[in-house]
Design a protein around this motif. Structure first.
Motif, PDB file in Angstrom:
ATOM      1  N   ARG A  38       0.611  -1.148   0.220  1.00 40.51           N
ATOM      2  CA  ARG A  38      -0.128   0.301  -0.137  1.00 40.51           C
ATOM      3  C   ARG A  38       1.255   1.079  -0.326  1.00 40.51           C
ATOM      4  O   ARG A  38       1.910   0.947   0.461  1.00 40.51           O
ATOM      5  CB  ARG A  38      -0.805  -0.406   1.471  1.00 40.51           C
ATOM      6  N   GLU A  40       1.376   4.933   1.376  1.00 42.53           N
ATOM      7  CA  GLU A  40       1.275   5.855   2.484  1.00 42.53           C
ATOM      8  C   GLU A  40       1.896   6.881   2.579  1.00 42.53           C
ATOM      9  O   GLU A  40       3.250   6.656   2.841  1.00 42.53           O
ATOM     10  CB  GLU A  40       2.079   4.862   3.990  1.00 42.53           C
ATOM     11  N   ASP A  41       1.048   7.982   2.727  1.00 42.49           N
ATOM     12  CA  ASP A  41       1.839   8.969   2.390  1.00 42.49           C
ATOM     13  C   ASP A  41       3.198   8.978   0.579  1.00 42.49           C
ATOM     14  O   ASP A  41       2.066   8.614   0.137  1.00 42.49           O
ATOM     15  CB  ASP A  41       2.938   9.694   3.094  1.00 42.49           C
ATOM     16  N   ARG A  43       5.630   6.488   0.492  1.00 35.99           N
ATOM     17  CA  ARG A  43       5.884   5.379   0.624  1.00 35.99           C
ATOM     18  C   ARG A  43       5.593   3.579   0.578  1.00 35.99           C
ATOM     19  O   ARG A  43       4.225   4.026   0.422  1.00 35.99           O
ATOM     20  CB  ARG A  43       6.605   5.259   2.055  1.00 35.99           C
ATOM     21  N   VAL A  45       4.144   0.986   1.273  1.00 28.89           N
ATOM     22  CA  VAL A  45       4.309  -0.205   3.136  1.00 28.89           C
ATOM     23  C   VAL A  45       4.064  -1.298   2.305  1.00 28.89           C
ATOM     24  O   VAL A  45       3.171  -1.957   1.912  1.00 28.89           O
ATOM     25  CB  VAL A  45       3.559   0.330   3.402  1.00 28.89           C
ATOM     26  N   GLU A  47       3.198  -4.995   4.177  1.00 26.91           N
ATOM     27  CA  GLU A  47       2.603  -5.972   5.256  1.00 26.91           C
ATOM     28  C   GLU A  47       2.743  -7.314   5.175  1.00 26.91           C
ATOM     29  O   GLU A  47       1.092  -7.469   4.246  1.00 26.91           O
ATOM     30  CB  GLU A  47       1.626  -4.780   5.789  1.00 26.91           C
TER      31      GLU A  47
END
Length: 88
Positions: A38, A40-41, A43, A45, A47
């Motif tokens: 995903r 994020e801002d 970045r 990520v 997981e």
């Protein structure tokens, strides 16, 4: 972060990246594991699915096991439909 591990990776053909061995070992990532990607801002990520499932379960842990959210949703939709039909 004191225990932060940073390493350089290169984006290869078809957008592929290789997660360096040191990061895989530290995070317990094994061949065949499924990661969710995903943004994020600004970045990227990655997981493990299990982490996301745990976060979702935590969101609903306050709901007693004998409560059916599906049944509640159906009841709400039926009430809305009844109100709409009464207005017609």
């Amino acid at each position: 972060m004191a225990d932060e591990l940073r390493t350089r990776v290169r984006v290869g053909p078809q957008g592929r990246i290789v997660v360096p061995a040191a990061l895989r070992r530290r995070l317990g990532i094994k061949a065949g594991d499924v990661l969710i990607a995903r943004a994020e801002d600004d970045r990227l990520v990655l997981e493990p699915r299990e982490v996301i499932f745990a976060e979702i379960r935590k969101l609903f842990e306050h709901i007693p096991p004998d409560v059916s959210l599906v049944d509640e949703l159906i009841a709400e939709r039926r009430e809305e439909a009844a109100r709409e039909n009464a207005d017609e």
